[in-house]
Design a protein around this motif. Structure first.
Motif, PDB file in Angstrom:
ATOM      1  N   SER A  50      30.735  53.842  38.749  1.00 19.04           N
ATOM      2  CA  SER A  50      31.929  53.412  39.061  1.00 19.04           C
ATOM      3  C   SER A  50      33.001  53.027  38.018  1.00 19.04           C
ATOM      4  CB  SER A  50      31.524  51.912  39.925  1.00 19.04           C
ATOM      5  OG  SER A  50      30.860  52.108  40.995  1.00 19.04           O
ATOM      6  N   ALA A  51      34.358  52.861  38.558  1.00 19.62           N
ATOM      7  CA  ALA A  51      35.307  52.792  37.277  1.00 19.62           C
ATOM      8  C   ALA A  51      36.146  51.622  37.605  1.00 19.62           C
ATOM      9  CB  ALA A  51      36.055  54.005  37.642  1.00 19.62           C
ATOM     10  N   TRP A  52      36.076  50.655  36.669  1.00 20.02           N
ATOM     11  CA  TRP A  52      37.057  49.575  36.730  1.00 20.02           C
ATOM     12  C   TRP A  52      38.188  50.209  36.047  1.00 20.02           C
ATOM     13  CZ3 TRP A  52      37.185  45.466  39.640  1.00 20.02           C
ATOM     14  CH2 TRP A  52      38.022  44.280  38.927  1.00 20.02           C
ATOM     15  N   ILE A  53      39.306  50.398  36.943  1.00 18.69           N
ATOM     16  CA  ILE A  53      40.532  50.900  36.351  1.00 18.69           C
ATOM     17  C   ILE A  53      41.589  49.814  36.015  1.00 18.69           C
ATOM     18  CG2 ILE A  53      42.365  52.731  36.916  1.00 18.69           C
ATOM     19  CD1 ILE A  53      40.391  53.904  38.679  1.00 18.69           C
ATOM     20  N   ASP A 130      24.434  50.361  40.070  1.00 21.44           N
ATOM     21  CA  ASP A 130      25.873  50.794  39.936  1.00 21.44           C
ATOM     22  C   ASP A 130      26.074  50.536  38.457  1.00 21.44           C
ATOM     23  OD1 ASP A 130      27.996  51.938  40.660  1.00 21.44           O
ATOM     24  OD2 ASP A 130      29.297  50.058  41.057  1.00 21.44           O
ATOM     25  N   ILE A 131      26.341  51.742  37.796  1.00 20.69           N
ATOM     26  CA  ILE A 131      26.837  51.570  36.413  1.00 20.69           C
ATOM     27  C   ILE A 131      28.304  52.048  36.171  1.00 20.69           C
ATOM     28  CG2 ILE A 131      26.408  52.531  34.045  1.00 20.69           C
ATOM     29  CD1 ILE A 131      23.894  51.503  35.678  1.00 20.69           C
ATOM     30  N   ARG A 132      29.136  50.864  35.658  1.00 19.26           N
ATOM     31  CA  ARG A 132      30.455  50.968  35.774  1.00 19.26           C
ATOM     32  C   ARG A 132      31.031  51.214  34.451  1.00 19.26           C
ATOM     33  NH1 ARG A 132      30.178  46.025  39.419  1.00 19.26           N
ATOM     34  NH2 ARG A 132      29.747  46.781  41.402  1.00 19.26           N
ATOM     35  N   PHE A 133      32.252  51.692  34.401  1.00 15.94           N
ATOM     36  CA  PHE A 133      32.841  52.239  33.124  1.00 15.94           C
ATOM     37  C   PHE A 133      34.321  51.670  33.238  1.00 15.94           C
ATOM     38  CE2 PHE A 133      29.266  54.995  33.300  1.00 15.94           C
ATOM     39  CZ  PHE A 133      28.850  55.119  32.138  1.00 15.94           C
ATOM     40  N   LEU A 134      34.943  51.289  31.923  1.00 22.27           N
ATOM     41  CA  LEU A 134      36.244  50.814  31.994  1.00 22.27           C
ATOM     42  C   LEU A 134      37.189  52.012  31.477  1.00 22.27           C
ATOM     43  CD1 LEU A 134      37.971  48.270  31.828  1.00 22.27           C
ATOM     44  CD2 LEU A 134      37.630  48.205  29.417  1.00 22.27           C
ATOM     45  N   LEU A 135      38.247  52.132  32.537  1.00 17.66           N
ATOM     46  CA  LEU A 135      39.310  53.197  32.571  1.00 17.66           C
ATOM     47  C   LEU A 135      40.453  52.578  32.497  1.00 17.66           C
ATOM     48  CD1 LEU A 135      37.808  55.799  35.125  1.00 17.66           C
ATOM     49  CD2 LEU A 135      37.098  55.656  32.586  1.00 17.66           C
ATOM     50  N   GLU A 136      41.384  53.355  32.069  1.00 21.43           N
ATOM     51  CA  GLU A 136      42.788  52.915  32.075  1.00 21.43           C
ATOM     52  C   GLU A 136      43.942  53.887  32.734  1.00 21.43           C
ATOM     53  OE1 GLU A 136      44.620  50.919  28.586  1.00 21.43           O
ATOM     54  OE2 GLU A 136      46.057  52.622  28.700  1.00 21.43           O
ATOM     55  N   ALA A 137      45.005  53.538  33.514  1.00 23.61           N
ATOM     56  CA  ALA A 137      45.736  54.442  34.137  1.00 23.61           C
ATOM     57  C   ALA A 137      46.981  53.746  34.117  1.00 23.61           C
ATOM     58  CB  ALA A 137      45.417  54.741  35.364  1.00 23.61           C
ATOM     59  N   THR A 138      48.172  54.490  34.184  1.00 30.05           N
ATOM     60  CA  THR A 138      49.551  53.978  34.238  1.00 30.05           C
ATOM     61  C   THR A 138      49.826  53.604  35.614  1.00 30.05           C
ATOM     62  OG1 THR A 138      50.686  56.082  34.212  1.00 30.05           O
ATOM     63  CG2 THR A 138      50.395  55.231  32.231  1.00 30.05           C
ATOM     64  N   THR A 139      50.663  52.539  35.778  1.00 28.67           N
ATOM     65  CA  THR A 139      50.834  52.176  37.150  1.00 28.67           C
ATOM     66  C   THR A 139      51.749  53.083  38.094  1.00 28.67           C
ATOM     67  OG1 THR A 139      52.596  50.612  36.457  1.00 28.67           O
ATOM     68  CG2 THR A 139      50.196  49.877  36.893  1.00 28.67           C
TER      69      THR A 139
END
Length: 177
Positions: A50-53, A130-139
């Motif tokens: 999973s992704a924590w965006i 569930d293995i979660r990773f930290l991602l970033e995105a512009t809004t």
């Protein structure tokens, strides 16, 4: 061994609290005991990614309203045999949200959660590790609507409690980013 990179990541993960520590320990045991842990055909459970965006300013996160479960979650899904869970998280985030310009904030695990998936006609009740990773995105990127989601949106971190009381979502929102 194809599971060793995940076991190494899990070994180095620092859990946020005792709940996450217990889930981390269960995940390590599960991965060690099941060579086919990345396959959804393993009916007792399987590893997911999973992704924590988060937005660049960390004031917003992407949540989606899951169509089948009728609850708000972070994007993520089945590994389907792929042991590269960061890659799984990125792929699922793109598929479920339409976001294409995703930045990996850290290659380390951000969060670990073990949760029950209710039985359905085609599958028994089982666990997702569930293995979660930290991602970033512009809004400013547009979202896409898929059959898996009722809605996808940016949520102010101060408003998450109005959409969900899921412990793992609240925990991820509490972690320093």
């Amino acid at each position: 061994m194809h599971r060793q990179p995940l076991l190494d990541l899990l070994k180095h993960h620092q859990p946020f609290d005792e709940d996450e520590r217990t889930m981390l320990e269960h995940s390590i045991q599960f991965v060690r005991n099941h060579p086919n842990c990345f396959e959804r055909q393993l009916t007792i459970g399987h590893v997911t990614g999973s992704a924590w965006i988060v937005s660049p300013d960390r004031w917003q996160v992407v949540l989606l309203h899951h169509a089948k479960l009728d609850r708000w979650f972070q994007p993520g899904g089945h590994a389907d045999g792929d042991p590269d869970l960061l890659g799984v998280a990125l792929r699922e985030a793109e598929e479920e949200t339409g976001l294409r310009d995703l930045k990996v904030v850290n290659r380390a695990i951000f969060d670990v959660d073990v949760h029950t998936i209710p039985a359905r006609v085609s599958e028994p009740e089982h666990l997702h590790y569930d293995i979660r990773f930290l991602l970033e995105a512009t809004t400013d990127q547009p979202f896409v609507q898929t059959a898996e989601t009722k809605e996808v949106r940016w949520v102010d971190v101060r408003e998450i409690g109005k959409l969900t009381t899921e412990k793992s979502i609240i925990r991820m929102n509490t972690k320093k980013k």
